[in-house]
Design a protein around this motif. Sequence first.
Motif, PDB file in Angstrom:
ATOM      1  N   GLY A   7       0.990  -1.298  -0.033  1.00  0.00           N
ATOM      2  CA  GLY A   7       0.164  -0.044  -0.029  1.00  0.00           C
ATOM      3  C   GLY A   7       0.885   1.280   0.085  1.00  0.00           C
ATOM      4  O   GLY A   7       0.753   2.090  -0.790  1.00  0.00           O
ATOM      5  N   ALA A   8       1.804   1.504   0.890  1.00  0.00           N
ATOM      6  CA  ALA A   8       2.616   2.376   1.141  1.00  0.00           C
ATOM      7  C   ALA A   8       4.026   2.046   1.555  1.00  0.00           C
ATOM      8  O   ALA A   8       4.014   0.992   2.218  1.00  0.00           O
ATOM      9  CB  ALA A   8       2.043   3.380   2.350  1.00  0.00           C
ATOM     10  N   ASN A  55      -1.926   9.222   1.410  1.00  0.00           N
ATOM     11  CA  ASN A  55      -2.989   8.791   2.126  1.00  0.00           C
ATOM     12  C   ASN A  55      -2.595   7.487   3.295  1.00  0.00           C
ATOM     13  O   ASN A  55      -1.606   6.875   2.792  1.00  0.00           O
ATOM     14  CB  ASN A  55      -4.104   8.467   1.390  1.00  0.00           C
ATOM     15  N   LEU A  99      -5.405   2.620   3.095  1.00  0.00           N
ATOM     16  CA  LEU A  99      -4.398   1.825   2.379  1.00  0.00           C
ATOM     17  C   LEU A  99      -5.003   0.360   2.404  1.00  0.00           C
ATOM     18  O   LEU A  99      -5.817  -0.041   3.100  1.00  0.00           O
ATOM     19  CB  LEU A  99      -3.025   1.643   3.077  1.00  0.00           C
ATOM     20  N   SER A 148      -5.454   0.412  -4.769  1.00  0.00           N
ATOM     21  CA  SER A 148      -4.494   1.310  -4.497  1.00  0.00           C
ATOM     22  C   SER A 148      -4.703   2.102  -3.279  1.00  0.00           C
ATOM     23  O   SER A 148      -5.918   2.029  -2.619  1.00  0.00           O
ATOM     24  CB  SER A 148      -4.479   2.301  -5.625  1.00  0.00           C
ATOM     25  N   PRO A 149      -3.846   2.962  -2.630  1.00  0.00           N
ATOM     26  CA  PRO A 149      -4.278   3.765  -1.444  1.00  0.00           C
ATOM     27  C   PRO A 149      -5.428   4.706  -1.933  1.00  0.00           C
ATOM     28  O   PRO A 149      -5.515   5.068  -3.177  1.00  0.00           O
ATOM     29  CB  PRO A 149      -3.045   4.790  -1.600  1.00  0.00           C
ATOM     30  N   LYS A 204      -2.205  -0.855 -10.045  1.00  0.00           N
ATOM     31  CA  LYS A 204      -2.512  -0.338  -8.794  1.00  0.00           C
ATOM     32  C   LYS A 204      -1.251   0.786  -8.354  1.00  0.00           C
ATOM     33  O   LYS A 204      -0.248   0.383  -8.957  1.00  0.00           O
ATOM     34  CB  LYS A 204      -2.878  -1.268  -7.784  1.00  0.00           C
ATOM     35  N   LYS A 205      -1.408   1.483  -7.286  1.00  0.00           N
ATOM     36  CA  LYS A 205      -0.356   2.356  -7.000  1.00  0.00           C
ATOM     37  C   LYS A 205       0.213   1.766  -5.405  1.00  0.00           C
ATOM     38  O   LYS A 205      -0.746   1.575  -4.644  1.00  0.00           O
ATOM     39  CB  LYS A 205      -1.058   3.616  -7.055  1.00  0.00           C
ATOM     40  N   SER A 206       1.234   2.565  -5.330  1.00  0.00           N
ATOM     41  CA  SER A 206       1.900   2.198  -3.748  1.00  0.00           C
ATOM     42  C   SER A 206       2.577   3.517  -3.589  1.00  0.00           C
ATOM     43  O   SER A 206       3.170   4.216  -4.392  1.00  0.00           O
ATOM     44  CB  SER A 206       2.991   1.452  -3.901  1.00  0.00           C
ATOM     45  N   SER A 207       2.093   4.130  -2.347  1.00  0.00           N
ATOM     46  CA  SER A 207       2.673   5.183  -2.185  1.00  0.00           C
ATOM     47  C   SER A 207       4.319   5.371  -1.947  1.00  0.00           C
ATOM     48  O   SER A 207       4.659   4.377  -1.115  1.00  0.00           O
ATOM     49  CB  SER A 207       2.172   5.959  -0.794  1.00  0.00           C
ATOM     50  N   ILE A 208       5.163   6.214  -2.160  1.00  0.00           N
ATOM     51  CA  ILE A 208       6.506   6.290  -1.839  1.00  0.00           C
ATOM     52  C   ILE A 208       6.658   7.315  -0.708  1.00  0.00           C
ATOM     53  O   ILE A 208       6.503   8.397  -0.966  1.00  0.00           O
ATOM     54  CB  ILE A 208       7.575   6.334  -2.947  1.00  0.00           C
TER      55      ILE A 208
END
Lengths: 429, 429
Positions: free
Chosen positions: A347-348, A367, A370, A380-381, B389-393
């Motif tokens: 997620g992050a 965000n 998550l 995604s987040p 999908k996305k991951s926060s960095i």
Amino acid sequence: MLLFNTTDSDFKEKFSELLGRGAMDIEQVSEIVKNIIKEIQSEGNEALKRHIAKFDRWEVKEDSDLMVDPRDMKKAYDKLSSELRDALHLAYDRIRNYHEKQMPKSWIDFDKAGNTLGQKVTPVDRAGLYIPGGKAAYPSSLLMNAIPAIVAGVEEIIVTTPTPDNEINELLLAAAHLCGITKMFKVGGASAIAAMAYGTQTIPKVDVITGPGNIFVATAKKLVYGDVNIDMIAGPSEIGILADNTAIPEYLAIDLLSQAEHDEMASSILITPSAELAESVRELVYVELAKLEREMIARKSIEERGAIIVTETMEEAVELMNRIAPEHLEVVTANPFDLLPHIKHAGAIFLGSFTPEPIGDYMAGPNHTLPTGGTAKFYSPLNVENFLKKSSIISMSEDGINEIGEACALLAKTEGLTAHEKSVRIRLK
Amino acid sequence: MLLFNTTDSDFKEKFSELLGRGAMDIEQVSEIVKNIIKEIQSEGNEALKRHIAKFDRWEVKEDSDLMVDPRDMKKAYDKLSSELRDALHLAYDRIRNYHEKQMPKSWIDFDKAGNTLGQKVTPVDRAGLYIPGGKAAYPSSLLMNAIPAIVAGVEEIIVTTPTPDNEINELLLAAAHLCGITKMFKVGGASAIAAMAYGTQTIPKVDVITGPGNIFVATAKKLVYGDVNIDMIAGPSEIGILADNTAIPEYLAIDLLSQAEHDEMASSILITPSAELAESVRELVYVELAKLEREMIARKSIEERGAIIVTETMEEAVELMNRIAPEHLEVVTANPFDLLPHIKHAGAIFLGSFTPEPIGDYMAGPNHTLPTGGTAKFYSPLNVENFLKKSSIISMSEDGINEIGEACALLAKTEGLTAHEKSVRIRLK
């Protein structure tokens, strides 16, 4: 706290158990939640009042009692200490700044035949944010849900939150004022989700529902999905840490515990090729555990769901972590950015020794809502796109339709759709 | 075909009925579908074989019979006429070109304190495409579902399609070959959705399921949602047309019919301020109806769900169309681009007289899998993001954490999360 090795003979079984961590038995509460939804659909506010009396133990006398007075939000904000107000503002600004970078633009593009193709981006008309209340009232959740909706340009943002004994967290009110929220309703659980999905006399029907909650909330979100959109179905919180022997064990121990203190069902998992690090972190977890205010919760989480895995190599550690697809992933190695290309599902991702997971819960900017339980493999987040949707734009020129119309008509005919075929063909020269 | 005026005394009731057009009674088949899913989960291939014998009337002798031989795809492709092959290639290239423009990039951004924040974009590992078979086998659906997954970079794409009497559409096979699909399974309905969501001995578990289907497929998608991601829950097809007196009535009539021929439940709605246009289109619809191959289907759709609304102004027409939020929207006015800013909700927008809706079904480039029944208020067309999908960095520097750490620790403390507080505080100078 389980500590095991990938070379253990029973490694596969133990690891499989970790993979199953997020399982929620939605089926189990499904019938109860279905009935709650039906009651809201058929009775509206009357059902809401009954549910509030039952679950939150207070009597709603008039429909207007369901709504928080926006003046109370302003009052709560004005009463904040200057430190707390500054902290909230700093969080708001950083979160807003990050989410503004996510904002996609409408676009159009052209070709030689004079055709225009593109994509129009528009916000949903109305968003409903569910924010847990009572003991687990997190004002940060309000910021994290409201700001992406604000940035997306949603015209009307409403909030529902349960108020046990008709009491409401002051910081939550202050955060609502900061976010410019004016429509906040004192309704919680599955009733709140149903009210936002279908509308009542007082609560307007929304297009998208986001926000965390217990299994009743999660189940209600799943049941109303399709009639409205939702962000995701979230379960208990979790952290995964990838570390090598350059990591500081004290840091990792408290980071693992910061997840464990959320919830008895939370999972905290360290994967490292360093057996030495594994041992020291495990020891320190127990040392720190005893000092926590929420020791009981954290201890249960650590003992039942905490795990440290020692691998042969860092590559193996990364591969296992990708299979876990954790909600939060800390990478605490000598060169964390070197691993970033290899991280597929999380997620992050928190990189380096100065990036503890809690900084992402409040302040970093991205965000904190998550995907949990391995759903980072496809979710995604929470982000601005949850409050936007797209429309394709197609404009063909006369040359354009003549160029591709015959081929189009042929495919339509082959599929047996002769009105489709004719609709194209009558426009051709 | 209903023709009415916004000034009619019963306008509200008539319009409300149109808004309810997309309602699907998922509840009604829910129990049946739940049982199908449970059977697949507990018995895998054995349940699949039973369902195929029952619904598609052929016997699966070996597990390998479930899979289409990729050599058959190649053969079907080789047998295509050169016109059809060229048409398929043209469609493939145009669809691919459009979807490549949708592809988001991973990004990072920096601040003065040396922090790095960003967003990593990754494809899902495995996608499952559901493609209807039998009478309603649309090879174009395969292109429209496979291409966004290919562009997104999904490593493994599988397809399921029902094969009544063990027969499979040749053009579908050819399209699969063109898309490089090698794993296509002869399973349909709710069983196929369950098999892709949970895996069987032969069919691998996927992360995302997309594709159209009947009410059993739609219900299964809703039930497995959360365990996997899905694109949307889609109902019958529909077209809305906004037109003024510059529109050519013959074009509009056949465009309305091109939706109607899809499905008895399809809706075709024209909204115009021109009473004259309304009358001529209505007449021409009946003239053209009689000439259609699929007259029976189209007639039922037009008579039960077709409507023409005459408004006072074009502004009123646009406002009504936004409330309808149609899957397909044609704008056939003197200056269609002038209305584009005011169109809030529509799956795909077709601008001008040379842009008939069917051009978007096959050839224009944008996806033909679109939100129906008013869900364009919150859903987007199928697009590459459905397979990403996305991951926060987050990477904080030592200066960075010192700059915002105190404020973060204060918020954590205020929320009663002392391990969170400590996790930040021990990193501060």
